[in-house]
Design a protein around this motif. Sequence first.
Motif, PDB file in Angstrom:
ATOM      1  N   TYR A  68      80.174  38.590 -39.930  1.00 36.57           N
ATOM      2  CA  TYR A  68      78.986  37.972 -39.326  1.00 36.57           C
ATOM      3  C   TYR A  68      78.252  38.973 -38.438  1.00 36.57           C
ATOM      4  O   TYR A  68      77.016  39.050 -38.450  1.00 36.57           O
ATOM      5  CB  TYR A  68      79.404  36.746 -38.525  1.00 36.57           C
ATOM      6  N   PHE A  69      78.998  39.794 -37.691  1.00 38.48           N
ATOM      7  CA  PHE A  69      78.374  40.824 -36.858  1.00 38.48           C
ATOM      8  C   PHE A  69      77.577  41.812 -37.721  1.00 38.48           C
ATOM      9  O   PHE A  69      76.459  42.204 -37.376  1.00 38.48           O
ATOM     10  CB  PHE A  69      79.432  41.588 -36.063  1.00 38.48           C
ATOM     11  N   VAL A  70      78.178  42.242 -38.833  1.00 41.58           N
ATOM     12  CA  VAL A  70      77.493  43.191 -39.715  1.00 41.58           C
ATOM     13  C   VAL A  70      76.231  42.562 -40.306  1.00 41.58           C
ATOM     14  O   VAL A  70      75.164  43.169 -40.333  1.00 41.58           O
ATOM     15  CB  VAL A  70      78.433  43.672 -40.841  1.00 41.58           C
ATOM     16  N   LEU A  71      76.359  41.331 -40.776  1.00 44.95           N
ATOM     17  CA  LEU A  71      75.210  40.653 -41.374  1.00 44.95           C
ATOM     18  C   LEU A  71      74.067  40.491 -40.375  1.00 44.95           C
ATOM     19  O   LEU A  71      72.897  40.741 -40.710  1.00 44.95           O
ATOM     20  CB  LEU A  71      75.632  39.291 -41.915  1.00 44.95           C
ATOM     21  N   MET A 101      70.358  42.009 -40.659  1.00 44.39           N
ATOM     22  CA  MET A 101      69.192  41.131 -40.592  1.00 44.39           C
ATOM     23  C   MET A 101      68.212  41.620 -39.528  1.00 44.39           C
ATOM     24  O   MET A 101      66.986  41.602 -39.732  1.00 44.39           O
ATOM     25  CB  MET A 101      69.635  39.701 -40.292  1.00 44.39           C
ATOM     26  N   LYS A 102      68.737  42.074 -38.405  1.00 43.23           N
ATOM     27  CA  LYS A 102      67.870  42.582 -37.339  1.00 43.23           C
ATOM     28  C   LYS A 102      67.177  43.869 -37.763  1.00 43.23           C
ATOM     29  O   LYS A 102      65.964  44.026 -37.568  1.00 43.23           O
ATOM     30  CB  LYS A 102      68.699  42.837 -36.071  1.00 43.23           C
ATOM     31  N   ARG A 103      67.928  44.775 -38.370  1.00 46.25           N
ATOM     32  CA  ARG A 103      67.365  46.069 -38.758  1.00 46.25           C
ATOM     33  C   ARG A 103      66.289  45.931 -39.829  1.00 46.25           C
ATOM     34  O   ARG A 103      65.318  46.686 -39.832  1.00 46.25           O
ATOM     35  CB  ARG A 103      68.473  46.999 -39.260  1.00 46.25           C
ATOM     36  N   TYR A 104      66.509  44.989 -40.743  1.00 44.96           N
ATOM     37  CA  TYR A 104      65.588  44.867 -41.878  1.00 44.96           C
ATOM     38  C   TYR A 104      64.720  43.612 -41.789  1.00 44.96           C
ATOM     39  O   TYR A 104      64.104  43.208 -42.764  1.00 44.96           O
ATOM     40  CB  TYR A 104      66.374  44.917 -43.189  1.00 44.96           C
ATOM     41  N   GLN A 105      64.686  43.024 -40.587  1.00 46.70           N
ATOM     42  CA  GLN A 105      63.774  41.905 -40.288  1.00 46.70           C
ATOM     43  C   GLN A 105      63.883  40.797 -41.335  1.00 46.70           C
ATOM     44  O   GLN A 105      62.883  40.334 -41.890  1.00 46.70           O
ATOM     45  CB  GLN A 105      62.336  42.424 -40.169  1.00 46.70           C
ATOM     46  N   TRP A 106      65.117  40.416 -41.572  1.00 47.78           N
ATOM     47  CA  TRP A 106      65.403  39.342 -42.530  1.00 47.78           C
ATOM     48  C   TRP A 106      65.969  38.171 -41.750  1.00 47.78           C
ATOM     49  O   TRP A 106      66.936  38.322 -41.018  1.00 47.78           O
ATOM     50  CB  TRP A 106      66.394  39.831 -43.589  1.00 47.78           C
ATOM     51  N   ASN A 107      65.361  36.980 -41.902  1.00 49.00           N
ATOM     52  CA  ASN A 107      65.756  35.835 -41.093  1.00 49.00           C
ATOM     53  C   ASN A 107      66.073  34.611 -41.942  1.00 49.00           C
ATOM     54  O   ASN A 107      65.346  33.615 -41.924  1.00 49.00           O
ATOM     55  CB  ASN A 107      64.651  35.491 -40.093  1.00 49.00           C
ATOM     56  N   PRO A 108      67.174  34.675 -42.696  1.00 50.25           N
ATOM     57  CA  PRO A 108      67.566  33.482 -43.450  1.00 50.25           C
ATOM     58  C   PRO A 108      68.044  32.395 -42.500  1.00 50.25           C
ATOM     59  O   PRO A 108      68.424  32.664 -41.353  1.00 50.25           O
ATOM     60  CB  PRO A 108      68.714  33.988 -44.325  1.00 50.25           C
ATOM     61  N   ILE A 109      68.026  31.170 -42.959  1.00 47.11           N
ATOM     62  CA  ILE A 109      68.447  30.030 -42.141  1.00 47.11           C
ATOM     63  C   ILE A 109      69.649  29.373 -42.804  1.00 47.11           C
ATOM     64  O   ILE A 109      69.603  28.983 -43.964  1.00 47.11           O
ATOM     65  CB  ILE A 109      67.313  29.000 -41.990  1.00 47.11           C
ATOM     66  N   PHE A 110      70.738  29.253 -42.061  1.00 43.01           N
ATOM     67  CA  PHE A 110      71.923  28.554 -42.544  1.00 43.01           C
ATOM     68  C   PHE A 110      71.914  27.151 -41.949  1.00 43.01           C
ATOM     69  O   PHE A 110      71.731  26.986 -40.742  1.00 43.01           O
ATOM     70  CB  PHE A 110      73.196  29.289 -42.105  1.00 43.01           C
ATOM     71  N   GLY A 149      67.765  39.727 -49.611  1.00 45.88           N
ATOM     72  CA  GLY A 149      66.475  39.909 -48.989  1.00 45.88           C
ATOM     73  C   GLY A 149      66.008  41.348 -49.069  1.00 45.88           C
ATOM     74  O   GLY A 149      66.148  42.013 -50.098  1.00 45.88           O
ATOM     75  N   PRO A 150      65.491  41.905 -47.963  1.00 42.48           N
ATOM     76  CA  PRO A 150      64.971  43.278 -47.971  1.00 42.48           C
ATOM     77  C   PRO A 150      66.033  44.340 -47.705  1.00 42.48           C
ATOM     78  O   PRO A 150      65.708  45.521 -47.588  1.00 42.48           O
ATOM     79  CB  PRO A 150      63.948  43.245 -46.838  1.00 42.48           C
ATOM     80  N   ILE A 151      67.296  43.952 -47.580  1.00 40.34           N
ATOM     81  CA  ILE A 151      68.341  44.925 -47.255  1.00 40.34           C
ATOM     82  C   ILE A 151      68.589  45.819 -48.471  1.00 40.34           C
ATOM     83  O   ILE A 151      68.890  45.327 -49.560  1.00 40.34           O
ATOM     84  CB  ILE A 151      69.633  44.215 -46.823  1.00 40.34           C
ATOM     85  N   PRO A 152      68.487  47.145 -48.317  1.00 39.82           N
ATOM     86  CA  PRO A 152      68.641  48.046 -49.461  1.00 39.82           C
ATOM     87  C   PRO A 152      70.029  47.938 -50.091  1.00 39.82           C
ATOM     88  O   PRO A 152      71.041  47.871 -49.379  1.00 39.82           O
ATOM     89  CB  PRO A 152      68.436  49.440 -48.845  1.00 39.82           C
ATOM     90  N   PRO A 153      70.123  47.933 -51.406  1.00 45.32           N
ATOM     91  CA  PRO A 153      71.421  47.794 -52.068  1.00 45.32           C
ATOM     92  C   PRO A 153      72.364  48.946 -51.795  1.00 45.32           C
ATOM     93  O   PRO A 153      73.597  48.772 -51.863  1.00 45.32           O
ATOM     94  CB  PRO A 153      71.060  47.705 -53.560  1.00 45.32           C
ATOM     95  N   GLU A 154      71.825  50.132 -51.459  1.00 46.67           N
ATOM     96  CA  GLU A 154      72.707  51.268 -51.205  1.00 46.67           C
ATOM     97  C   GLU A 154      73.480  51.148 -49.896  1.00 46.67           C
ATOM     98  O   GLU A 154      74.370  51.952 -49.613  1.00 46.67           O
ATOM     99  CB  GLU A 154      71.919  52.581 -51.221  1.00 46.67           C
ATOM    100  N   SER A 209      68.531  56.981 -38.605  1.00 43.51           N
ATOM    101  CA  SER A 209      69.316  56.022 -37.816  1.00 43.51           C
ATOM    102  C   SER A 209      69.384  54.653 -38.473  1.00 43.51           C
ATOM    103  O   SER A 209      70.256  53.852 -38.151  1.00 43.51           O
ATOM    104  CB  SER A 209      68.730  55.876 -36.409  1.00 43.51           C
ATOM    105  N   GLU A 210      68.446  54.376 -39.386  1.00 37.74           N
ATOM    106  CA  GLU A 210      68.469  53.081 -40.055  1.00 37.74           C
ATOM    107  C   GLU A 210      69.459  53.052 -41.217  1.00 37.74           C
ATOM    108  O   GLU A 210      69.623  52.033 -41.865  1.00 37.74           O
ATOM    109  CB  GLU A 210      67.059  52.732 -40.563  1.00 37.74           C
TER     110      GLU A 210
END
Length: 310
Positions: free
Chosen positions: A248-251, A255-264, A284-289, A134-135
């Motif tokens: 923005y929705f996809v990003l 970010m939620k799925r891969y626990q990535w919290n950049p700050i704009f 960040g930790p988002i897989p390139p695939e 599911s991820e």
Amino acid sequence: MIFKNILSRPVASTNSATQIPCYCVTHAEPLVPKRFFTDIIALGDYGQDLPLHIAKIDEFWHEARPVAFSSAGCFAIPKIVQTSSKSPVIGLCSYRKILLPKAYGPDDPHSFLVEIKHDCVTNLSLSDTLPADSEQELFVTRPITFPNGIIDQYARAHILQDLLNFTALSVDLGVLTPEQAKDFLLCPLFIPGGCDFGFYPKDWLVDRQSQLELIGSAFIWQYRERLLGYDKFQVRALSFLTERLGSYFVLTELMKRYQWNPIFHLTSEFGSGAQLNSGLEHMGPIPPEIFGRMHVFVESYDSYTGGLAD
């Protein structure tokens, strides 16, 4: 890998079954070969006899197509898939663009898309299956960067007032909070195609397209006459706007799925730009695939230009 060999299986039969519906949203006979999609969402004068012509699904968006363009077809997705698809994943492509896991034509690292001829992909087709993880339900276009944020890029390429009005409506309608609206405008990452091009979890896509439709219909009601006064490029404002908010929705989902919290945040005063405090280069930790390459079918290389109002 999210789509293990997603488009690498040779075509066995034009009637080969697929578990993943992929809808081609188009205003004319698609340049994308039929083996890459399962259904057509037809717009305008094209395909009025097809079962998924927009006039049969939503009369409002059929009539609004002169200012809605491809967004009209994407807004129909919730009504279509909630009644006709049991697949947990939904794909979307367009008249002449498809998503592939790597470049199958001349690859310009400075371009967000790859021009491709039909003979480059004769042995490729839509995958029959998806991994159960599911991820790994998302497969979208490789991000590009807008170092000074969405707001700066939009002001350079389009009409800033449209972006500001659209964003204000997103807050008024409860789709974004004021803080999220700020993040959206300052976001220096952009996924071409947004929620309109790629493969997405069905329930997530239904929710996001419903939100985009809510804002889009309000935007059309209030600003239709202004849009109709634009030239053949800028009149497609609604599609440009929904693509950016869809990105923005996809990003934020990634970010939620891969626990990535950049700050704009603003680098100085309003409108001067934005800075990403982490992970621009490697997401960040988002897989390139997760990310594929957008391909556009052309008759000859270096011939593609962005679509105008037809």
